[in-house]
Design a protein around this motif. Sequence first.
Motif, PDB file in Angstrom:
ATOM      1  N   MET A 277      39.528  36.228 -27.040  1.00 53.53           N
ATOM      2  CA  MET A 277      39.933  35.907 -28.406  1.00 53.53           C
ATOM      3  C   MET A 277      41.241  36.554 -28.797  1.00 53.53           C
ATOM      4  SD  MET A 277      36.566  36.102 -30.895  1.00 53.53           S
ATOM      5  CE  MET A 277      37.585  35.752 -32.352  1.00 53.53           C
ATOM      6  N   SER A 278      41.943  35.897 -29.688  1.00 54.36           N
ATOM      7  CA  SER A 278      43.071  36.481 -30.403  1.00 54.36           C
ATOM      8  C   SER A 278      42.663  36.522 -31.868  1.00 54.36           C
ATOM      9  CB  SER A 278      44.333  35.635 -30.217  1.00 54.36           C
ATOM     10  OG  SER A 278      45.404  36.158 -30.975  1.00 54.36           O
ATOM     11  N   VAL A 279      42.624  37.725 -32.458  1.00 60.33           N
ATOM     12  CA  VAL A 279      42.025  37.909 -33.783  1.00 60.33           C
ATOM     13  C   VAL A 279      43.097  38.262 -34.815  1.00 60.33           C
ATOM     14  CG1 VAL A 279      40.345  39.213 -35.120  1.00 60.33           C
ATOM     15  CG2 VAL A 279      39.879  38.682 -32.714  1.00 60.33           C
ATOM     16  N   ASP A 280      43.048  37.575 -35.942  1.00 59.20           N
ATOM     17  CA  ASP A 280      43.985  37.835 -37.034  1.00 59.20           C
ATOM     18  C   ASP A 280      43.319  38.471 -38.245  1.00 59.20           C
ATOM     19  OD1 ASP A 280      46.215  36.638 -35.695  1.00 59.20           O
ATOM     20  OD2 ASP A 280      45.395  34.677 -36.197  1.00 59.20           O
ATOM     21  N   ARG A 281      42.035  38.167 -38.453  1.00 59.55           N
ATOM     22  CA  ARG A 281      41.323  38.649 -39.629  1.00 59.55           C
ATOM     23  C   ARG A 281      39.920  39.075 -39.257  1.00 59.55           C
ATOM     24  NH1 ARG A 281      42.372  35.236 -45.130  1.00 59.55           N
ATOM     25  NH2 ARG A 281      44.487  35.979 -45.525  1.00 59.55           N
ATOM     26  N   ALA A 282      39.305  39.836 -40.163  1.00 51.90           N
ATOM     27  CA  ALA A 282      37.916  40.228 -39.980  1.00 51.90           C
ATOM     28  C   ALA A 282      37.208  40.144 -41.321  1.00 51.90           C
ATOM     29  CB  ALA A 282      37.817  41.642 -39.428  1.00 51.90           C
ATOM     30  N   LEU A 283      35.991  39.626 -41.306  1.00 46.89           N
ATOM     31  CA  LEU A 283      35.173  39.604 -42.509  1.00 46.89           C
ATOM     32  C   LEU A 283      34.264  40.821 -42.446  1.00 46.89           C
ATOM     33  CD1 LEU A 283      33.465  36.514 -44.093  1.00 46.89           C
ATOM     34  CD2 LEU A 283      32.288  38.708 -43.977  1.00 46.89           C
ATOM     35  N   SER A 298      41.921  32.736 -26.870  1.00 43.67           N
ATOM     36  CA  SER A 298      43.205  33.258 -26.399  1.00 43.67           C
ATOM     37  C   SER A 298      43.737  32.529 -25.170  1.00 43.67           C
ATOM     38  CB  SER A 298      43.096  34.751 -26.086  1.00 43.67           C
ATOM     39  OG  SER A 298      42.109  34.981 -25.089  1.00 43.67           O
ATOM     40  N   LYS A 299      42.875  31.845 -24.430  1.00 44.27           N
ATOM     41  CA  LYS A 299      43.308  31.083 -23.265  1.00 44.27           C
ATOM     42  C   LYS A 299      42.954  29.613 -23.455  1.00 44.27           C
ATOM     43  CE  LYS A 299      42.930  34.840 -19.874  1.00 44.27           C
ATOM     44  NZ  LYS A 299      42.322  35.281 -18.588  1.00 44.27           N
ATOM     45  N   GLY A 300      43.834  28.751 -22.953  1.00 44.52           N
ATOM     46  CA  GLY A 300      43.597  27.331 -23.132  1.00 44.52           C
ATOM     47  C   GLY A 300      43.912  26.895 -24.545  1.00 44.52           C
ATOM     48  N   THR A 301      43.293  25.796 -24.970  1.00 45.06           N
ATOM     49  CA  THR A 301      43.495  25.302 -26.332  1.00 45.06           C
ATOM     50  C   THR A 301      42.930  26.299 -27.332  1.00 45.06           C
ATOM     51  OG1 THR A 301      43.296  23.027 -25.516  1.00 45.06           O
ATOM     52  CG2 THR A 301      43.086  23.368 -27.896  1.00 45.06           C
ATOM     53  N   GLN A 302      43.713  26.664 -28.310  1.00 45.95           N
ATOM     54  CA  GLN A 302      43.347  27.762 -29.214  1.00 45.95           C
ATOM     55  C   GLN A 302      42.451  27.269 -30.357  1.00 45.95           C
ATOM     56  OE1 GLN A 302      47.149  29.525 -30.228  1.00 45.95           O
ATOM     57  NE2 GLN A 302      47.063  30.850 -28.444  1.00 45.95           N
ATOM     58  N   VAL A 303      41.230  26.941 -30.012  1.00 48.29           N
ATOM     59  CA  VAL A 303      40.271  26.497 -31.020  1.00 48.29           C
ATOM     60  C   VAL A 303      39.693  27.708 -31.750  1.00 48.29           C
ATOM     61  CG1 VAL A 303      39.713  24.442 -29.694  1.00 48.29           C
ATOM     62  CG2 VAL A 303      38.341  26.503 -29.385  1.00 48.29           C
ATOM     63  N   GLY A 304      39.132  27.472 -32.935  1.00 51.12           N
ATOM     64  CA  GLY A 304      38.594  28.556 -33.746  1.00 51.12           C
ATOM     65  C   GLY A 304      37.417  29.253 -33.091  1.00 51.12           C
ATOM     66  N   MET A 305      37.391  30.576 -33.207  1.00 53.57           N
ATOM     67  CA  MET A 305      36.299  31.382 -32.666  1.00 53.57           C
ATOM     68  C   MET A 305      35.916  32.471 -33.650  1.00 53.57           C
ATOM     69  SD  MET A 305      36.917  31.902 -28.573  1.00 53.57           S
ATOM     70  CE  MET A 305      35.258  32.588 -28.423  1.00 53.57           C
ATOM     71  N   VAL A 306      34.681  32.983 -33.511  1.00 54.38           N
ATOM     72  CA  VAL A 306      34.202  34.101 -34.301  1.00 54.38           C
ATOM     73  C   VAL A 306      33.411  35.026 -33.388  1.00 54.38           C
ATOM     74  CG1 VAL A 306      32.142  32.803 -35.017  1.00 54.38           C
ATOM     75  CG2 VAL A 306      32.865  34.797 -36.323  1.00 54.38           C
ATOM     76  N   ARG A 329      41.668  21.341 -35.634  1.00 54.11           N
ATOM     77  CA  ARG A 329      42.969  22.015 -35.693  1.00 54.11           C
ATOM     78  C   ARG A 329      42.926  23.291 -34.880  1.00 54.11           C
ATOM     79  NH1 ARG A 329      44.990  22.842 -41.667  1.00 54.11           N
ATOM     80  NH2 ARG A 329      46.778  23.653 -40.518  1.00 54.11           N
ATOM     81  N   THR A 330      44.051  23.650 -34.301  1.00 51.26           N
ATOM     82  CA  THR A 330      44.105  24.799 -33.392  1.00 51.26           C
ATOM     83  C   THR A 330      44.740  26.023 -34.032  1.00 51.26           C
ATOM     84  OG1 THR A 330      46.212  23.991 -32.487  1.00 51.26           O
ATOM     85  CG2 THR A 330      44.192  23.286 -31.376  1.00 51.26           C
ATOM     86  N   THR A 331      44.658  26.123 -35.346  1.00 52.02           N
ATOM     87  CA  THR A 331      45.254  27.267 -36.037  1.00 52.02           C
ATOM     88  C   THR A 331      44.308  28.463 -36.097  1.00 52.02           C
ATOM     89  OG1 THR A 331      44.505  26.319 -38.132  1.00 52.02           O
ATOM     90  CG2 THR A 331      46.771  25.848 -37.451  1.00 52.02           C
ATOM     91  N   GLY A 332      43.063  28.284 -35.630  1.00 51.05           N
ATOM     92  CA  GLY A 332      42.111  29.389 -35.678  1.00 51.05           C
ATOM     93  C   GLY A 332      41.411  29.478 -37.014  1.00 51.05           C
ATOM     94  N   VAL A 333      40.566  30.505 -37.155  1.00 49.56           N
ATOM     95  CA  VAL A 333      39.759  30.688 -38.365  1.00 49.56           C
ATOM     96  C   VAL A 333      40.527  31.538 -39.369  1.00 49.56           C
ATOM     97  CG1 VAL A 333      37.588  31.571 -39.278  1.00 49.56           C
ATOM     98  CG2 VAL A 333      37.643  30.501 -37.018  1.00 49.56           C
TER      99      VAL A 333
END
Length: 417
Positions: A277-283, A298-306, A329-333
């Motif tokens: 994962m590549s993480v930008d925010r945390a709840l 973080s690898k391949g198509t950057q689909v949203g993850m949690v 969309r591949t902008t993440g969560v």
Amino acid sequence: MARIVDTRCPRCGAPLPIQPGLDAVTCQYCGARSLVDRGRKPTTAPIPQGMHVVRVAPPSSSAAGIIVMSVVVAMVVVGGAAGAFVMRASGPSSSGSKPILGVGPNMYFSDRPMLADVNGDGAPDVIGKSNFPGREEWIAAYDGRDGKPIWKTAALTKDAANHEARRAVALDRVISIDALGKAQAYDLRTGTPSWSTLLGEKARRVCQGDGVIVVETVDDAKHGLDPATGKRRELAKGAACKPVPSSNQEEAPGYRLAHWHEFDEFGLPGSHEVEGMSVDRALVPSGPGPRFMLGRRSKGTQVGMVAAVDKKKVLWTTVVPGVDPLTTRTTGVEAGAYEGGFLVIPYDMKDHKDGTRLACFEAGTGKRLWDVQVHKKSQVSSGITISSNDVFFASWTALYVFSLKTGQLRYMIGTEF
């Protein structure tokens, strides 16, 4: 034979039965007083301040309908739009269309939904900014059980409707702070103005201290305000200030959203320390339990993850979309909400015409509980809020309310874009 005339309160839209012979009537829901004009003879008498007028066809008239006018003294009605609530629908239609509750044609709900018990029934109701497209905006309260309107304020000024304005609910007051630093308080139960005060600076955040409303301004100052009068109250140095329901997307009474540069403060893994994962925010919930890292693969198509973590230990990870991830969309969560062990995350489809979806997870295990389509109209979001029973998701123009347990749409307020 004289009969009871059924109409709507011009202030809150609630049923307003008018008994024969009455010259004034009081709404049993919001307490608004209205004069009854039966059209028998013209009058030039001034309307008492704060009162409305309900015009009813006289008994001898063949008119089938009644005209409800909102003529509150000192209220400016922009563009000739009436101030009365009009119910467009009360539930799902026989054709299966979505229920729409509104204020006249094409009413929009365009705010992060704020939850508070307005009508005293013990269940959370919805408060937020509403508007007619291109015309006036106001703050309104809606019954959380079915979306029916409870009250609305007078039209907001341009600065109070500005994107820099802030809204919050604290200590039985709805607070609206405009872009010039003027705070206007309304009574939570009725929506009537309570007091106003000048802060001298733009607001950043509203929170609740020990019996005091606290406004943090962009110059890092903290202003203590008495909830009853709005008078300044001295704040104890270092006193705690609890989050309140607000238009601030970064926090809620039960959690806050932390940015990557705050991860160390909360003892969370770094932006690239969760494998895959590549993480930008945390709840970050305010109580005990896992924290949730929001980002993208973080690898391949950057689909949203949690990912759920206990300090820096990863408990589980999963992709957010419940449909083919490559269609999203591949902008993440970027957002989410948490309540009572449930984590709800909105995500957008790749084609904007396919709109937005919501995914709900069991916080302890990462098990997907449901995944539903919100709409296929727009990918603009005004915010998401959760109660113990429902999920409130606001788009640009409408509020969608889903069952937290099943994901079933219960009702909608506003107009789909």
